[in-house]
Design a protein around this motif. Sequence first.
Motif, PDB file in Angstrom:
ATOM      1  N   ASP A 177       6.186  34.532  -9.876  1.00  0.00           N
ATOM      2  CA  ASP A 177       4.879  33.721 -10.365  1.00  0.00           C
ATOM      3  C   ASP A 177       4.242  34.839 -11.130  1.00  0.00           C
ATOM      4  O   ASP A 177       3.508  35.155 -10.829  1.00  0.00           O
ATOM      5  CB  ASP A 177       4.182  33.378  -9.640  1.00  0.00           C
ATOM      6  CG  ASP A 177       3.443  32.247 -10.018  1.00  0.00           C
ATOM      7  OD1 ASP A 177       3.052  32.522 -11.371  1.00  0.00           O
ATOM      8  OD2 ASP A 177       2.525  30.863  -9.412  1.00  0.00           O
ATOM      9  N   PRO A 178       4.380  34.588 -12.532  1.00  0.00           N
ATOM     10  CA  PRO A 178       3.317  36.017 -12.961  1.00  0.00           C
ATOM     11  C   PRO A 178       2.011  35.997 -12.462  1.00  0.00           C
ATOM     12  O   PRO A 178       1.135  36.569 -12.783  1.00  0.00           O
ATOM     13  CB  PRO A 178       3.515  35.643 -14.753  1.00  0.00           C
ATOM     14  CG  PRO A 178       5.555  34.932 -14.248  1.00  0.00           C
ATOM     15  CD  PRO A 178       5.512  33.884 -13.225  1.00  0.00           C
ATOM     16  N   ALA A 179       1.153  34.816 -12.560  1.00  0.00           N
ATOM     17  CA  ALA A 179       0.198  34.032 -11.926  1.00  0.00           C
ATOM     18  C   ALA A 179       0.310  34.402 -10.668  1.00  0.00           C
ATOM     19  O   ALA A 179      -1.914  33.841 -10.186  1.00  0.00           O
ATOM     20  CB  ALA A 179      -0.248  32.577 -12.316  1.00  0.00           C
ATOM     21  N   CYS A 180       0.477  35.099  -9.680  1.00  0.00           N
ATOM     22  CA  CYS A 180       0.678  35.182  -8.322  1.00  0.00           C
ATOM     23  C   CYS A 180      -0.093  36.381  -8.155  1.00  0.00           C
ATOM     24  O   CYS A 180       0.790  37.307  -9.060  1.00  0.00           O
ATOM     25  CB  CYS A 180       1.291  34.707  -7.923  1.00  0.00           C
ATOM     26  SG  CYS A 180       1.082  34.830  -6.058  1.00  0.00           S
ATOM     27  N   ALA A 181      -0.980  36.256  -7.518  1.00  0.00           N
ATOM     28  CA  ALA A 181      -1.703  38.215  -7.273  1.00  0.00           C
ATOM     29  C   ALA A 181      -0.847  38.794  -5.599  1.00  0.00           C
ATOM     30  O   ALA A 181      -1.587  39.926  -5.065  1.00  0.00           O
ATOM     31  CB  ALA A 181      -2.969  38.159  -6.956  1.00  0.00           C
ATOM     32  N   CYS A 182      -0.223  37.625  -5.251  1.00  0.00           N
ATOM     33  CA  CYS A 182       0.633  37.960  -3.580  1.00  0.00           C
ATOM     34  C   CYS A 182       0.506  39.790  -3.616  1.00  0.00           C
ATOM     35  O   CYS A 182       1.916  39.785  -4.405  1.00  0.00           O
ATOM     36  CB  CYS A 182       1.246  36.815  -2.854  1.00  0.00           C
ATOM     37  SG  CYS A 182       2.768  37.224  -3.621  1.00  0.00           S
TER      38      CYS A 182
END
Length: 402
Positions: free
Chosen positions: A332-337
């Motif tokens: 997910d490009p929007a995820c910072a995990c």
Amino acid sequence: MPSPAPNCSPCAPPPRRRPERRSADPHAPRFDFTISARDGKARTGEIAMRRGAIRTPAFMPVGTAATVKAMKPADVRSSGADIILGNTYHLMLRPTAERVARLGGLHTFMGWDRPILTDSGGYQVMSLSDLTKRDENGVTFKSHLDGTRHMLSPERSIEIQRLLGSDIVMAFDELVPTTSTREVQAAAMARSMRWAKRSRDAFDGGGDHAANAAIFGIQQGALDERLRAESAGELTAIGFDGYAVGGLAVGEGQEAMFGCLDFAPGQLPEDKPRYLMGVGKPTDIVGAVERGIDMFDCVLPTRSGRTGQAFTRAGPINIRNAKFGEDRGPLDPACACPVCATWERAYLHHLVRSGEMLGAMLMTEHNLYFYQALMADLRSAIADGTLSLFANRFRAEYRGEK
């Protein structure tokens, strides 16, 4: 070849060190719920307990058998979880609540030092077991593991949760399908209210555990507004620390569930947390928060992770699909995990298709981060008074499988 350092064996393992555990704060309140902001029916706030604060709206990862599957407790905490759920039914059968108690309680046993909510076991007894008898006293059933016979009553359910050392105990209730006749639904609701009173009495007799834990009642009544109102009134008269909306997410569909949530949370005390049991999909959670729900649990993020499904802001994806075999982007490009920051879809595709256990671990870790990030965004939107804007944008972007 250099010689080993004096007094050091090259084959000796390093000394085993247990991670430090946070002790419960004896000066913290037993249970204190504060609402810091509202936006329509939605609320954000905090539950203060001896083992730590729970930010609401909250999502509880499910640790059915004293483990959040494929995750270490420290990684569950790093995802943003303040509380997890344990399961009375499964733990009473294996390894048994008595053994867990002898080993120091569930927190020590599994290495989780923050709050734990335990469900009552009623749902699993009625859905997984070969029932032999259900009456006013409780439910007699055969174990799905070995066929041995057991009895679960309100008193026994509360005893098991006490032995486990649960921070939030759930009352024992009777669940029937929403497709049952109104007569059956009314009878089950009435019995659940009698069991709620017995659960409360058993909890209050729990000595030190009752002085440090909380107990939630469970509203029943299927999709019927009058039955739900009657249930809420009886639970309120008994008095609980929090209240669950039970009997939903059992196949009735999102539209019917939301129809019930349009009235059910408002029937419960305004100053107590409201917990929607067994929910759910991301869009379920967003819609339920809009309708006044404060707490959730569901196996979906962990179960989906083990089968190759990842949740993203653009909707769920099945990493097994061949198109991801050479995809060098993150899940997910929007995820910072940590998973999205480190590994590509192509590698995760390889792991999952190969049946490597690391694949299940990384997919699960991402999904838990996704769920906790969603809860953080919901809390921020409520505090800012922009929940409707956030919810509408989320629903517009979150689509079917890609």
